[in-house]
Design a protein around this motif. Structure first.
Motif, PDB file in Angstrom:
ATOM      1  N   THR A 115       0.860  -1.171   0.000  1.00 35.15           N
ATOM      2  CA  THR A 115       0.000   0.000   0.000  1.00 35.15           C
ATOM      3  C   THR A 115       0.903   1.230   0.000  1.00 35.15           C
TER       4      THR A 115
ATOM      5  N   ALA B 104       5.486   4.873   5.318  1.00 37.68           N
ATOM      6  CA  ALA B 104       5.880   4.541   6.694  1.00 37.68           C
ATOM      7  C   ALA B 104       7.376   4.303   6.755  1.00 37.68           C
TER       8      ALA B 104
ATOM      9  N   ALA C  43       9.105   7.642   6.540  1.00 37.81           N
ATOM     10  CA  ALA C  43       8.956   8.422   7.775  1.00 37.81           C
ATOM     11  C   ALA C  43       9.856   7.851   8.869  1.00 37.81           C
TER      12      ALA C  43
ATOM     13  N   ASN D 295       0.933   3.609   1.887  1.00 41.19           N
ATOM     14  CA  ASN D 295       1.369   3.904   3.253  1.00 41.19           C
ATOM     15  C   ASN D 295       2.561   3.060   3.692  1.00 41.19           C
ATOM     16  N   THR D 296       2.682   1.837   3.146  1.00 38.95           N
ATOM     17  CA  THR D 296       3.816   1.004   3.528  1.00 38.95           C
ATOM     18  C   THR D 296       5.121   1.710   3.180  1.00 38.95           C
TER      19      THR D 296
ATOM     20  N   ARG E  95      -0.022  15.488   6.532  1.00 40.05           N
ATOM     21  CA  ARG E  95       0.927  14.990   5.538  1.00 40.05           C
ATOM     22  C   ARG E  95       1.978  16.053   5.202  1.00 40.05           C
TER      23      ARG E  95
ATOM     24  N   ALA F  82      -0.048   0.342   8.246  1.00 37.00           N
ATOM     25  CA  ALA F  82       1.051   0.157   7.294  1.00 37.00           C
ATOM     26  C   ALA F  82       2.204  -0.615   7.898  1.00 37.00           C
ATOM     27  N   LEU F  83       1.899  -1.662   8.666  1.00 39.05           N
ATOM     28  CA  LEU F  83       2.974  -2.526   9.166  1.00 39.05           C
ATOM     29  C   LEU F  83       3.572  -3.281   7.986  1.00 39.05           C
TER      30      LEU F  83
ATOM     31  N   PHE G   9      -0.232   5.451  10.672  1.00 47.84           N
ATOM     32  CA  PHE G   9      -1.239   5.557   9.623  1.00 47.84           C
ATOM     33  C   PHE G   9      -2.546   4.909  10.057  1.00 47.84           C
ATOM     34  N   GLN G  10      -3.594   5.318   9.347  1.00 50.27           N
ATOM     35  CA  GLN G  10      -4.923   4.775   9.616  1.00 50.27           C
ATOM     36  C   GLN G  10      -4.930   3.244   9.470  1.00 50.27           C
ATOM     37  N   ASP G  11      -4.238   2.751   8.412  1.00 54.10           N
ATOM     38  CA  ASP G  11      -4.194   1.298   8.210  1.00 54.10           C
ATOM     39  C   ASP G  11      -2.947   0.692   8.845  1.00 54.10           C
TER      40      ASP G  11
ATOM     41  N   ILE H 277       4.928   8.863  12.268  1.00 54.99           N
ATOM     42  CA  ILE H 277       3.531   8.894  11.860  1.00 54.99           C
ATOM     43  C   ILE H 277       2.901   7.512  12.006  1.00 54.99           C
TER      44      ILE H 277
END
Lengths: 555, 356
Positions: free
Chosen positions: A449, A455, A458, A451-452, B60, B102-103, B98-100, B96
């Motif tokens: 995703t 992340a 970050a 976000n992965t 963001r 993001a592991l 995240f909502q999901d 941060i």
């Protein structure tokens, strides 16, 4: 090369990326377009001759084969899937996965084994004659029915797998509501379970039908020529590319029709999937003679479609091993090396291209480009013979013009650079098998995703670390699986290899087909056995993937 | 790396994180428009607003996941974002969640938490990861993989992973919205305690007013890319600066009134205010349901037309003789039935009004 959803980068305008994508997509779609357009060009003399003589028969046979295989796989595949989903009986757990095994035996291998077993000189026919006399009735295997039977036996797993998924994904509440309203179990099956699974089943039948459409070897054993066979005959017998391409265009029409059916139903499947954690269709435990009957149905199918052919191959193999000479051994070795070379080369190449297309279209972030990229998967629905013709036409033209140009300019001709080498063959494999690799690679990218990646950044990871520690490990399984699947399919592939291999470059599959056509059964055994064993690999991958899916459901 | 960043540093002097006039456009849309914000070290700050209000974009921008179009962001005195000059996310030291979550699905819990500690010695990493897993209560799950954890456990891993490299600011992007109601409440408190214990400066983005009011030291309410009000949860609720805030946070009725000589005069009563403005102004007076007292009275001016039973409380919809309606929230022990005539009394601890 790998996905980078970082907005800081995707905003950088780049014209090169879409260009690479467009070129790749165009190259993959080109053969199909060429073949389709040949239908519009005026017919040659050979073509007119064909139309007056064998074309009506080819078309009739093709239609009959499609109908027969569709009906056969529909009944056997759906029936077995329902048996496994809704009932419990001795051996159910084992049959559940073993019923997929016949997929490992290509139709052109199963075909000649059935010929050997059931033809006039075969053991069954001989047994019937010796028991009931010379005039005893025995169905003629060398016919359309024989071809339909054999293809149904090797292709029903497509329908079985998709129908099973269609049944298992259903929430049991619908089925139970029907029964609570007074339906018998049989009526509930026909009015609830079957209609709900229909998109899956239709997609499975369409896939099986596509395979039967592409086959030319099996129908030739059974003397039941179809359009695919016609293409090869015209190509080999008359060397008339024009007529071959018109036949190919005709075949492409058939397959586009099937593709349409499959695509429509694939789309609809989405609505019925994911019952989530709800219980599925209730399983009824069978006892007594019904249980025995269920077990017998599964066992008989499995025996006919897998056990019997494998047994026969083993018997021949043992006989062959007893008389194996070093010279024959060397031939086998050469064939195996050729097969391995082609399969690994194609596996690597196709996956690399799939990776490029999938990541570039994602990187572009444009919907239209991403949808356009799906076009590269069209090849799975197009018979190999059609693709081969669609590639031979432009490559032959290229070779021809190149030779003319060089001999005029420098007074020498380089020969058949494209059609006489592995270039054309690899091109055809890419077109035909891109879909397998692409869907595998694409699915693994889906797991990353946006976000992965964000992340990871970050947390202080630079682009290199994101690629090596996050992205590559996540897509590696998909890339490997894609390469293995293509590898195996190339090992089994026949029409493209037969039509486009460099002169004398025989593979295991080509050898098996040629020996079987000459009824030299024992000479086919060892190469065919290798093909079947290699064919078991993707089934293992498939089963592991689906059992991982099962686990997800429980969790 | 500072191994002792778990010690609470809560000086609360303002200006640790500053946003000055930040702007962000997506095409023609002003996602964030001229937002100024000052957040103190160790503060728990929430950005509250409806979806599409620009709160997530602000987050963001802070993390460096979007580039600024105008304005400046400073963290601890260092400029991290200026239009055309953005420090990339990996160099900001901003954490941060995240909502999901993001592991990383291919890494164990231990490796997930250790991801941001790249470059440290092995022993140090082990110590730090154990410290973090201790903090979130997941010591026994270090070798598990994300798919083997429950939703709540995943969130705690995400939190531990974010806190491990001692971020200067922790950003939370709707971290509780994926959880079911029961779990959400417990996790909110737990998360707040973990973040307090780590002394982190926290910025939470949420659309859930209850979440923002119950967790934060201060709340900023956003609407259509603008910051409408910044204040303590108490002020946001009792002294909303704009009509939007009054409506978005809690329930409110508005009554036409006039403001004159330190007095607000409405049909439902008159209330003294401190402002001494010359002249008469037309205004709307805000009344919260909990400011409205009802007493059953046959000669009363109001009639109860609907009752919504909430358990301990009940909300009454009352129609007044001039056909206007208002709401009253009272304890439900003495439930009044629909049709009851009532006398309406307004008790305003804070008189809030908006220009018409």
């Amino acid at each position: 090369m790998v996905v980078s959803p970082n907005p800081n980068q995707s905003k950088r305008p780049s014209r090169l990326l879409p260009l690479v994508l467009y070129v790749t997509i165009a190259l993959v779609v080109l053969p199909v377009v060429i073949v389709a357009s040949s239908l519009l060009t005026p017919s040659t003399v050979v073509w007119r001759h064909l139309a007056q003589t064998i074309l009506p028969m080819l078309l009739g046979n093709t239609a009959l084969l499609l109908l027969g295989v569709s009906a056969g796989t529909l009944v056997i595949g759906t029936g077995l899937a329902w048996l496994i989903t809704a009932f419990d009986f001795p051996g159910r757990r084992q049959f559940r996965w073993m019923l997929v095994l016949p997929m490992a035996i290509p139709a052109y291998v199963m075909g000649f084994i059935y010929m050997a077993l059931f033809d006039f000189a075969g053991p069954f026919h001989t047994f019937v004659r010796s028991t009931w006399g010379q005039d005893a009735y025995f169905p003629q295997i060398r016919s359309g029915w024989g071809a339909i039977l054999v293809m149904t036996l090797t292709l029903y797993p497509y329908v079985y797998l998709l129908a099973k998924a269609g049944f298992e994904e259903q929430a049991g509440s619908n089925f139970e509501a029907a029964k609570a309203l007074g339906s018998s179990k049989l009526r509930a099956f026909f009015t609830i379970a079957l209609p709900l699974a229909r998109p899956s089943i239709a997609a499975g039948v369409a896939l099986a039908a596509m395979e039967s459409l592409a086959d030319f070897a099996t129908v030739r054993y059974f003397n039941f020529p179809t359009v695919a066979d016609g293409i090869l005959r015209v190509w080999h017998g008359m060397m008339d590319l024009g007529a071959a391409s018109e036949l190919a265009g005709l075949l492409a029409l058939f397959s586009l029709f099937l593709l349409l059916i499959e695509h429509r139903n694939r789309g609809r499947m989405k609505y019925y999937q994911s019952r989530g954690k709800l219980p599925g269709i209730p399983v009824v435990r069978l006892g007594g003679w019904t249980a025995a009957l269920a077990t017998l149905c599964c066992a008989l199918t499995l025996f006919a479609a897998f056990g019997l052919p494998l047994l026969q191959l083993l018997v021949w193999a043992v006989r062959e091993l007893a008389i194996l000479t070093p010279a024959v051994m060397a031939t086998y070795w050469r064939l195996a090396v050729n097969s391995l070379t082609l399969a690994s080369l194609a596996g690597g190449l196709v996956v690399l291209l799939a990776l490029i297309v999938a990541s570039l279209s994602r990187l572009s972030g444009r919907r239209t480009l991403q949808n356009l990229s799906r076009l590269v998967t069209i090849g799975y629905a197009i018979p190999g013979a059609v693709i081969a013709v669609g590639i031979l036409l432009p490559l032959a033209f290229l070779d021809h013009s190149l030779n003319i140009m060089t001999s005029e300019l420098w007074g020498f001709a380089p020969g058949l650079l494209f059609t006489g080498s592995l270039v054309g063959l690899m091109y055809a494999y890419i077109v035909r098998f891109m879909a397998i690799a692409y869907s595998s690679v694409d699915a693994s990218m889906e797991k990353i995703t946006p976000n992965t990646v964000l992340a990871a950044r970050a947390l202080g990871a630079n682009a290199r670390r994101v690629l090596f520690d996050v992205q590559l490990p996540l897509i590696m399984p998909g890339v490997l699986a894609g390469a293995v699947l293509v590898f195996v399919d190339v090992m089994k592939e026949l029409p493209i290899t037969v039509m486009m291999r460099p002169m004398g470059y025989d593979t295991l599959a080509v050898w098996v087909w040629q020996m079987a056509a000459e009824s030299l059964w024992t000479s086919t055994a060892l190469p065919a056995l290798i093909i079947v064993l290699v064919g078991l690999v993707p089934i293992k991958i498939l089963l592991e993937a689906s059992s991982a899916g099962d686990k997800k459901h429980i969790g | 790396m500072n191994m002792h960043c778990l010690l609470p540093i809560r000086d609360l002097h303002p200006g640790y994180v500053t946003l000055s006039g930040i702007q962000k456009k997506f095409g023609a849309i002003d996602a964030v428009h001229n937002v100024d914000l000052n957040i103190a070290r160790g503060e728990f700050f929430s950005l509250l607003g409806p979806s599409g209000c620009g709160k997530t974009t602000t987050l963001r921008l802070l993390a460096g996941l979007e580039d600024l179009d105008g304005g400046e962001i400073k963290i601890d005195g260092q400029t991290v974002a200026l239009a055309g000059k953005n420090v990339p996310p990996e160099k900001r030291g901003v954490g941060i969640v995240f909502q999901d979550y993001a592991l990383f699905p291919h890494l164990s819990v231990f490796a997930n938490v250790a991801f941001g500690l790249y470059g440290m010695g092995k022993a140090d990493i082990k110590l730090r990861v154990e410290q973090m897993l201790d903090l979130v209560g997941l010591q026994s799950s270090a070798q598990k993989y994300p798919h083997e954890l429950s939703g709540g456990q995943r969130q705690r891993v995400a939190l531990a992973r974010t806190l491990a490299p001692c971020p200067s600011v922790v950003l939370l992007d709707e971290p509780f919205s994926n959880l079911d109601a029961e779990l959400r409440d417990a996790l909110r408190q737990e998360t707040k305690e973990i973040l307090r214990a780590s002394g982190s400066t926290v910025i939470l983005v949420t659309h859930d007013q209850e979440e923002a009011l119950s967790l934060s030291d201060r709340v900023g309410v956003m609407n259509a890319g603008r910051l409408e009000q910044v204040g303590t949860p108490y002020d946001i609720y009792h002294q909303p600066a704009t009509r939007f805030v009054a409506n978005f946070v809690g329930k409110a009725d508005f009554f036409p009134a006039v403001l004159q000589e330190g007095l607000v005069v409405a049909a439902i009563g008159s209330f003294a205010v401190e402002q001494q403005l010359a002249g008469v102004r037309e205004i709307d007076l805000m009344v919260r349901p909990d400011d409205v007292v009802l007493a059953p009275e046959n000669e009363g001016t109001g009639t109860i037309v609907a009752v919504k039973f909430l358990g301990g409380d009940a909300i009454y919809q009352v129609m007044l003789s001039d056909q206007t309606t208002l709401h009253s929230q009272r304890m439900s022990a003495n439930l009044l039935p629909v049709g009851t005539q009532v006398e309406v009394k307004i008790n305003l601890p804070h008189v809030v009004y908006f220009p018409r």
